[in-house]
Design a protein around this motif. Structure first.
Motif, PDB file in Angstrom:
ATOM      1  N   ARG A   1      32.462  46.262  21.984  1.00  0.00           N
ATOM      2  CA  ARG A   1      33.512  45.619  22.784  1.00  0.00           C
ATOM      3  C   ARG A   1      34.042  46.612  23.801  1.00  0.00           C
ATOM      4  N   GLY A   2      34.447  46.065  24.912  1.00  0.00           N
ATOM      5  CA  GLY A   2      34.905  46.959  25.971  1.00  0.00           C
ATOM      6  C   GLY A   2      35.973  46.337  26.844  1.00  0.00           C
ATOM      7  N   TRP A   3      36.307  47.058  27.854  1.00  0.00           N
ATOM      8  CA  TRP A   3      37.393  46.655  28.739  1.00  0.00           C
ATOM      9  C   TRP A   3      36.933  46.717  30.183  1.00  0.00           C
ATOM     10  N   ILE A   4      37.572  45.924  30.980  1.00  0.00           N
ATOM     11  CA  ILE A   4      37.350  45.977  32.423  1.00  0.00           C
ATOM     12  C   ILE A   4      38.724  46.207  33.048  1.00  0.00           C
ATOM     13  N   GLY A   5      38.888  47.332  33.688  1.00  0.00           N
ATOM     14  CA  GLY A   5      40.162  47.651  34.329  1.00  0.00           C
ATOM     15  C   GLY A   5      40.127  47.244  35.791  1.00  0.00           C
ATOM     16  N   LEU A   6      41.188  46.615  36.233  1.00  0.00           N
ATOM     17  CA  LEU A   6      41.258  46.154  37.622  1.00  0.00           C
ATOM     18  C   LEU A   6      42.481  46.744  38.304  1.00  0.00           C
ATOM     19  N   GLU A   7      42.495  46.572  39.595  1.00  0.00           N
ATOM     20  CA  GLU A   7      43.619  47.088  40.372  1.00  0.00           C
ATOM     21  C   GLU A   7      44.921  46.443  39.903  1.00  0.00           C
ATOM     22  N   SER A   8      45.960  47.244  39.848  1.00  0.00           N
ATOM     23  CA  SER A   8      47.249  46.679  39.464  1.00  0.00           C
ATOM     24  C   SER A   8      47.739  45.750  40.576  1.00  0.00           C
ATOM     25  N   ARG A   9      48.675  44.930  40.233  1.00  0.00           N
ATOM     26  CA  ARG A   9      49.137  43.929  41.188  1.00  0.00           C
ATOM     27  C   ARG A   9      49.965  44.569  42.297  1.00  0.00           C
ATOM     28  N   HIS A  10      49.771  44.052  43.482  1.00  0.00           N
ATOM     29  CA  HIS A  10      50.575  44.499  44.615  1.00  0.00           C
ATOM     30  C   HIS A  10      51.963  43.874  44.537  1.00  0.00           C
ATOM     31  N   GLY A  11      52.850  44.392  45.340  1.00  0.00           N
ATOM     32  CA  GLY A  11      54.201  43.845  45.383  1.00  0.00           C
ATOM     33  C   GLY A  11      54.232  42.454  45.990  1.00  0.00           C
ATOM     34  N   LEU A  12      55.304  41.748  45.734  1.00  0.00           N
ATOM     35  CA  LEU A  12      55.458  40.399  46.264  1.00  0.00           C
ATOM     36  C   LEU A  12      55.703  40.472  47.765  1.00  0.00           C
ATOM     37  N   MET A  13      55.090  39.568  48.475  1.00  0.00           N
ATOM     38  CA  MET A  13      55.250  39.547  49.926  1.00  0.00           C
ATOM     39  C   MET A  13      56.240  38.459  50.301  1.00  0.00           C
ATOM     40  N   VAL A  14      57.321  38.861  50.903  1.00  0.00           N
ATOM     41  CA  VAL A  14      58.330  37.889  51.348  1.00  0.00           C
ATOM     42  C   VAL A  14      58.335  37.915  52.865  1.00  0.00           C
ATOM     43  N   LYS A  15      57.806  36.873  53.453  1.00  0.00           N
ATOM     44  CA  LYS A  15      57.735  36.794  54.913  1.00  0.00           C
ATOM     45  C   LYS A  15      58.097  35.387  55.344  1.00  0.00           C
ATOM     46  N   PHE A  16      58.832  35.294  56.387  1.00  0.00           N
ATOM     47  CA  PHE A  16      59.076  33.971  56.969  1.00  0.00           C
ATOM     48  C   PHE A  16      59.275  34.110  58.458  1.00  0.00           C
ATOM     49  N   LYS A  17      58.999  33.039  59.137  1.00  0.00           N
ATOM     50  CA  LYS A  17      59.219  33.042  60.582  1.00  0.00           C
ATOM     51  C   LYS A  17      59.558  31.631  61.031  1.00  0.00           C
ATOM     52  N   LYS A  18      60.025  31.533  62.245  1.00  0.00           N
ATOM     53  CA  LYS A  18      60.441  30.229  62.749  1.00  0.00           C
ATOM     54  C   LYS A  18      59.226  29.322  62.950  1.00  0.00           C
ATOM     55  N   THR A  19      59.415  28.043  62.712  1.00  0.00           N
ATOM     56  CA  THR A  19      58.318  27.100  62.928  1.00  0.00           C
ATOM     57  C   THR A  19      58.039  26.979  64.425  1.00  0.00           C
ATOM     58  N   VAL A  20      56.840  26.530  64.706  1.00  0.00           N
ATOM     59  CA  VAL A  20      56.469  26.345  66.113  1.00  0.00           C
ATOM     60  C   VAL A  20      57.436  25.373  66.781  1.00  0.00           C
ATOM     61  N   GLN A  21      57.863  24.387  66.021  1.00  0.00           N
ATOM     62  CA  GLN A  21      58.765  23.379  66.584  1.00  0.00           C
ATOM     63  C   GLN A  21      60.200  23.874  66.664  1.00  0.00           C
ATOM     64  N   GLN A  22      60.446  25.104  66.221  1.00  0.00           N
ATOM     65  CA  GLN A  22      61.787  25.696  66.277  1.00  0.00           C
ATOM     66  C   GLN A  22      62.805  24.842  65.532  1.00  0.00           C
ATOM     67  N   ASP A  23      62.380  24.255  64.428  1.00  0.00           N
ATOM     68  CA  ASP A  23      63.317  23.433  63.666  1.00  0.00           C
ATOM     69  C   ASP A  23      63.483  23.947  62.235  1.00  0.00           C
ATOM     70  N   GLY A  24      62.993  25.120  61.963  1.00  0.00           N
ATOM     71  CA  GLY A  24      63.150  25.641  60.617  1.00  0.00           C
ATOM     72  C   GLY A  24      62.496  26.999  60.468  1.00  0.00           C
ATOM     73  N   HIS A  25      62.646  27.551  59.279  1.00  0.00           N
ATOM     74  CA  HIS A  25      61.978  28.805  58.937  1.00  0.00           C
ATOM     75  C   HIS A  25      60.879  28.485  57.937  1.00  0.00           C
ATOM     76  N   SER A  26      59.727  29.010  58.184  1.00  0.00           N
ATOM     77  CA  SER A  26      58.588  28.752  57.302  1.00  0.00           C
ATOM     78  C   SER A  26      58.199  30.023  56.566  1.00  0.00           C
ATOM     79  N   ALA A  27      58.144  29.914  55.245  1.00  0.00           N
ATOM     80  CA  ALA A  27      57.714  31.047  54.416  1.00  0.00           C
ATOM     81  C   ALA A  27      56.281  30.838  53.965  1.00  0.00           C
ATOM     82  N   LEU A  28      55.494  30.180  54.796  1.00  0.00           N
ATOM     83  CA  LEU A  28      54.085  29.931  54.448  1.00  0.00           C
ATOM     84  C   LEU A  28      53.391  31.227  54.052  1.00  0.00           C
TER      85      LEU A  28
END
Lengths: 876, 318
Positions: free
Chosen positions: A428-455
């Motif tokens: 039996r063995g193990w497979i080690g993988l990269e640790s998780r990156h930090g959470l990405m929090v990004k948002f910008k205004k919608t093209v229609q300029q009617d909201g903020h999108s965190a897509l």
């Protein structure tokens, strides 16, 4: 009868379902950051139904995609279940069949491995070399929610009562059909070339309530694997990432080379037997031989024994007694988990000689000695011969890790357990993988300029479950909050657009769209643990974006122009202690507009308001964006701030012009525009998008005169739109230890090294950026003194204070005035400050011991918000 | 045997995981939005997507387009192609316009090969109307009681040039209707122009006063979208509501009591007609527009503000 470990095969390999899902999480994490690795997108913008609309549905969709999850089906060889979370914002093309706007839930679909029909064009010679997985359309399920966009329904629209359950069911069916269509067409898997080893029928899924799940494939150790994969039924992982089981029969078969030498054992043994005088001593030769050996596999859990039993004979033609003997040799097989190696270790052979007759004692002794002497080297040589095969794993580890690294560039693997059972060995063995990156929090205004999108917000290797929005205004607006789980949009119902580009009659205005302020977002969700494969809850820190006045930098030639940071009002900070924010820190130079600066010396009077209203309304320049900056004499807002600001802002809202109310901090504005103060009347100025002062006027003005000035001096520009502030250094950015060296980029040799902070300091560091004559900066320095001032014998962080606009003498004076003992750097022309991109004073940065920014705070420390909207960020 | 195990482990994992690569391949369109539709396609209601417009609920349609002259025809072209196929225009040049009070003089030529005003067709060259003009000969149904006329322009006369009018569109004049013996000479038609103070204005005959009280200054330093809509004002009666849009913004709203259609008269793009009678008298170009003109569209209805905003949005994309 099939081996319980390996079925019909010599060996099998099992890889856990959790490992497969961890690798899928790595692929999800790879998205965009590592273009050379296969990735699974976390967000997509796509068109739906352009080529073939299903049920008339055609439009655009922005979709967030969670980490995918594979569920293995027990006992099958050609299919699996795929689950993925989606959160979509759908906009139908006008006139097309509707679909709910916000779709959120889990897509579950069965995929099957199919043969490619050689009759398919181009596949005649290739079909057999490829695997093709296809979705089973009928298996596609969507469970979740589907909501219409209530913001576009508007107020006052009555909706006829409907059976919501029926509508929901219909929507779910419609969504499911669309998804099934997309999975079967647009997102269809392309055939994948594979070697013979992985053809259909050679992979089987196992899944048990206890034991977990795994994919199993046979291994042919002495040739191509032969047998029925259905004969492999047992999970062997016991929590490991991978397991290799070897049939005891195969193991025994590799013992044969070691026994070959025994089989051909033939030895002559000279025996001398002394006899009593006068009989002569007897010297003779014995011929020794062996019967075929018997080898037994004795498993003992943590090790195993090859028990070899051989019987033989030793005969002579003399009168001496013949002899028979039995040899029992144990070869120990054990696993060194530290070295990751299997070891063979021979024991001491046991020899029993049976002899009766003349000289039997001597004969037995001589034969025993000879057999022991002969068998020992044979076994030792056999073990030595087998050892390189066992060592192959350690010498190959690096190469094999590299193969896994084509999926995850941090992947490693190893074997760390072995279980020896009667049916064989399980490694039996193990497979080690990269640790998780930090959470990405990004948002910008919608093209229609009617909201903020965190897509584009995402949790690498995970899934967002909640978006927590909050906002504050630069001015008198009320802060707000909203939490959503089914949409990544913070959107407000649209309104009428005024002639100066601002929306009117809004029920829920938002900073960044309808005025200046700060919008913050925190995301919560789960992610696949890179070690265990389990979903663990995570949440981000709150990330805030300031939206500000897009005024040109060029205006402040010869010194910075400041405004008070009004969102700090919500912290109940004393007005003079509000942070100072630099004008012209907006990042988008292409969207700068004109600014009408109205300097109010004493009070907001009717005559000024009337001139402003009339002048703006009659202006004929529809091609020029314009913002209104109302500045009161410094100190005036301290008394009547909120009331006065609310009044002016309300007035501006009615005119449909974006307005910012503030103070003429340090008289910088009136000085830069050469506006006279102390006259009791207002003063006016126009600042072009490029930052030049195109017109000024002292005192009251008629509406006609103001209109004429606007018509003549406004420069063509887009309408005012709040823009994102040029941000201070971001969390996670590495700061060089020379960054605080004033002359670092000027090639000026300094007699001293840079201050010991970050990597040089070897411990946590605090860097505070302050203004010399600012009450808020002074308050922050007092707070830092209280918290970090070095005490005798107590280690603490290195604190560095950068005083913008101060020379050596002024910095020293500030130090003495406030009585702190931090490293203090004068920054007379803002070289260091600009290098860090500081636009708000005070700003306090925390650096970890390697010089990475781990915390960022603007304003006075520990000024907590009542409404939970803060300006503190920290690394996750 | 362990060697085999280690070889196979990553291969098995690779295989299983790579089966999912499809979701990350080019089948997905990635995080970039789909390309915007071409301006021409949007106007003609043929976009494959509505593009990043503000009003996504507006469905573009060519059903109400009477004619669409892009004015991007190659140098030497005689005809200005109508994308709708209703009535091609004719490029008219080779004469001079003398300066007279209220009208600048101009050589009466086109300068072709000018930088495009449409971002989705950056290689398409447009024309500078240097006194030359486009004549759209009259055809039944060219004029309708309600209409929208729009274009992209780039003003090229100087800011300090005042006291001249510059006409973008004109149709009609002072004349009696042919084949109708019951009429006498009267004003029919309309004119869209920049007035002597360089502000956009419109006149709708038979009224002889200008339509708009609020007159936006003409935009300089680049392209601008100009549109006028004429629609019935109220359920009954001949009153018309006239709206002027500059770059999608409502800049003027006016009301006229009656709009007399310029039947039998040509539509002129780029000049006014100095002759009173467009039917019987030789055409006498005057008040040259002196600007780049592109994408002239005549609609048979008054477009909504949302529709016009979208026409502007479609051309904002860089």
């Amino acid at each position: 009868m099939p081996n319980p470990l390996t079925g019909d095969f010599e060996a099998v390999l099992q890889v856990s379902g959790a490992t497969i899902n961890r690798l899928l999480a790595s692929m999800h994490q790879n998205a965009s950051a590592k273009p050379n690795l296969p990735s699974f997108p976390h967000s997509v913008r796509m068109r739906v139904g352009d080529n073939r609309a299903i049920d008339g549905v055609r439009g655009s969709a922005d979709v967030q995609v969670s980490v995918p999850h594979v569920e293995l089906i027990h006992g099958v060889t050609d299919r699996f279940i795929l689950e993925v979370g989606i959160r979509a914002w759908y906009r139908p093309d006008p006139g097309t069949s509707p679909l709910p706007t916000f779709i959120h839930g889990t897509v579950r679909a069965e995929y099957r491995i199919r043969d490619i029909d050689p009759a398919c064009r181009g596949w005649a010679k290739r079909a057999a070399d490829y695997l093709w997985i296809r979705v089973v359309r009928d298996s596609v399920r969507f469970e979740g929610t589907a909501q219409e966009d209530e913001s576009v329904l508007g107020g006052g629209i009555s909706i006829l009562p409907v059976d919501t359950a029926v509508v929901d069911a219909a929507n779910m069916a419609k969504i499911t059909k669309q998804i099934a269509g997309l999975l079967a067409t647009r997102f269809e898997a392309t055939p994948h070339p594979v070697s013979n080893r992985f053809r259909r029928g050679l992979l089987r899924s196992l899944n048990a309530p206890i034991g977990g799940s795994a994919v199993v494939t046979p291994i042919g150790l002495s040739g191509e694997p032969a047998g029925n994969i259905a004969s492999v039924n047992n999970l062997l992982l016991e929590g490991a990432d991978l397991a290799v089981a070897i049939d005891v029969g195969y193991i025994m078969s590799i013992v044969n080379p070691a026994l070959d030498a025994i089989k051909t054992f033939s030895k002559t043994v000279k025996v001398h037997v002394s006899t009593p005088w006068p009989a002569p001593d007897i010297d003779t030769v014995y011929h020794a031989g062996l019967h075929p050996p018997k080898v037994a596999w004795q498993a003992h859990g943590s090790y195993a024994v090859f028990n070899i039993k051989v019987s033989g004979w030793a005969t002579t033609r003399s009168i001496l007694a013949n002899a028979t003997f039995d040899v029992e040799e144990n070869i120990f097989l054990y696993f060194d988990s530290g070295a990751g190696r299997l070891w063979l270790s021979p024991g001491s052979p046991g020899v029993k000689v049976h002899s009766s007759g003349l000289g039997s004692g001597e004969v037995a002794s001589a034969v025993r000695d000879a057999v022991v002497k002969a068998v020992g080297p044979i076994v030792t040589a056999a073990c030595a011969q087998a050892q390189p095969t066992l060592d192959g794993m350690t010498t190959r580890t690096q190469e094999l890790s590299e193969q896994l690294q084509t999926l995850d560039d941090q992947a490693t693997l190893g074997l760390d357990q072995a279980q020896f059972v009667k049916d064989g060995i399980v490694l039996r063995g193990w497979i080690g993988l990269e640790s998780r990156h930090g959470l990405m929090v990004k948002f910008k205004k919608t093209v229609q300029q009617d909201g903020h999108s965190a897509l584009e917000s995402w949790i690498p290797g995970g899934r967002i479950d909640k978006f927590e929005w909050s906002w504050t205004w630069t001015g008198s607006g009320k802060p707000g909050k909203a939490t959503y789980d089914d949409r990544f949009l913070l959107r407000r119902p649209g309104g009428r657009v005024g002639r100066w580009g601002m929306a009117l009659d809004l029920q829920m205005p938002l900073p960044g769209l309808d005025g200046w302020g700060t919008v913050c977002l925190k995301i919560k969700g789960v992610r696949v643990d890179s070690v265990t494969g389990q979903l663990v809850a995570v949440e981000s820190t709150k990330r805030c974006t300031r939206f500000g006045l897009n005024i040109s930098d060029a205006l402040d030639q010869g010194g910075r122009l400041f405004l008070r940071d009004m969102p700090e009002l919500s912290k109940r900070v004393p007005f003079p202690e509000l942070s100072l924010v630099r004008a012209g820190v907006a990042s988008d130079a292409t969207r700068m507009a004109n600014t009408l600066l109205l300097y109010v010396e004493e009070a907001w009077d009717e005559e000024t308001a009337s001139a402003l209203k009339g002048g703006l309304e009659a202006c004929g320049r529809y091609d020029a964006g314009l913002a209104l900056l109302v500045l009161f004499r410094e100190g005036l807002l301290a008394a009547a701030g909120p009331r006065l600001m609310a009044m002016v802002e309300e007035f501006a809202r009615e005119l449909g012009i974006a307005a910012l109310v503030n103070e003429d901090v340090r008289g910088g504005w009136s000085r830069s525009l050469s506006l006279r103060s102390g006259t009791a009347g207002p003063a006016w100025g126009l600042i072009s998008p490029e930052g030049t002062v195109t017109w000024t006027h002292q005192g009251h003005i008629s509406p006609e005169h103001l209109t004429e000035a606007l018509d003549s001096h406004l420069r063509r520009s887009p309408d005012v739109s709040p823009v994102e502030f040029r941000q201070s250094p971001e969390i996670g950015r590495q700061i060089s230890s020379t960054a605080l060296h004033p002359g670092f980029f000027e090639l000026v040799e300094s007699p001293c090294p840079p201050p010991p902070f970050g990597r040089l300091g070897g411990s946590e560091s605090i860097v505070a950026f302050v203004q010399k004559d600012s009450a808020s900066s002074h308050a922050q320095l007092r707070a830092l003194t209280s918290k970090y001032e070095q005490r005798e014998g107590e280690p603490g962080p290195v604190v560095v204070v950068v005083v913008d606009g101060a020379d050596e003498r002024e910095a020293e004076a500030l130090k003495n005035q406030l009585g702190f003992d931090f490293v203090t750097l004068p920054d007379p022309v803002g070289t260091i400050t600009d290098r860090f991109g500081i636009g708000i004073w005070p700003t306090t940065i925390t650096l970890d011991r390697v010089g990475t920014i781990s915390g960022l705070e603007t304003g006075v420390m520990a000024a907590e918000l009542d409404d939970g909207v803060g300006q503190t960020e920290a690394a996750e | 045997m362990t060697y085999w195990a280690f070889v196979l482990t990553p291969l098995v994992v690779l295989l299983i995981v790579l089966l999912f690569r499809f979701v990350g391949c080019s089948d997905f369109e990635g995080a970039d939005p789909p390309p915007p539709p071409r301006y021409r396609d949007y106007i003609m209601g043929e976009p494959n997507n509505p593009g990043p417009v503000k009003n996504t609920n507006v469905k573009p349609s060519s059903a109400n387009v009477i004619a669409y002259w892009r004015l991007i025809d190659a140098a030497g072209a005689v005809e200005a192609k109508d994308e709708k196929g209703f009535q091609n225009g004719q490029y008219k040049e080779g004469f001079g316009i003398p300066p007279v009070p209220g009208s600048e003089g101009a050589p009466g030529s086109f300068l072709t090969g000018q930088k495009a005003l449409i971002v989705t067709d950056p290689t398409t060259m447009c024309r500078f109307f240097n006194g030359a003009y486009v004549l759209v000969a009259y055809k039944k149904n060219l004029y309708t009681p309600e209409f929208t006329l729009e274009a992209w322009v780039d003003i090229r006369w100087g800011q300090n040039v005042v006291d001249f009018e510059h006409t973008l569109f004109s149709a009609g004049g002072f004349y009696d209707m042919p084949f109708d013996l019951t009429t006498t000479k009267a004003f029919h038609g309309f004119r869209v122009f920049a007035d002597e103070e360089n502000r956009w204005q419109m006149r709708i005959w038979p009224s002889t006063t200008n339509v708009f009280q609020s007159r936006p200054l003409v935009t300089r330093d680049g392209k601008t979208h100009i549109a006028v809509t004429v629609q019935k004002d109220g359920a009954v009666g001949p009153n018309k509501k006239v709206v002027l849009y500059v770059d999608g913004k409502v800049t003027g709203i006016g009301t006229v009591g009656f709009y007399s259609l310029p039947e039998h008269a040509p539509l002129l793009i780029g000049v006014a007609n100095g002759s009173n009678d467009p039917v019987n008298d030789p055409l006498k170009p005057t008040q040259p527009m002196l600007c780049l003109v592109q994408e002239v569209v005549l609609h048979s209805k008054a477009l909504t503000q949302e529709e016009i905003e979208n026409h502007v949005d479609i051309n904002k994309i860089n």
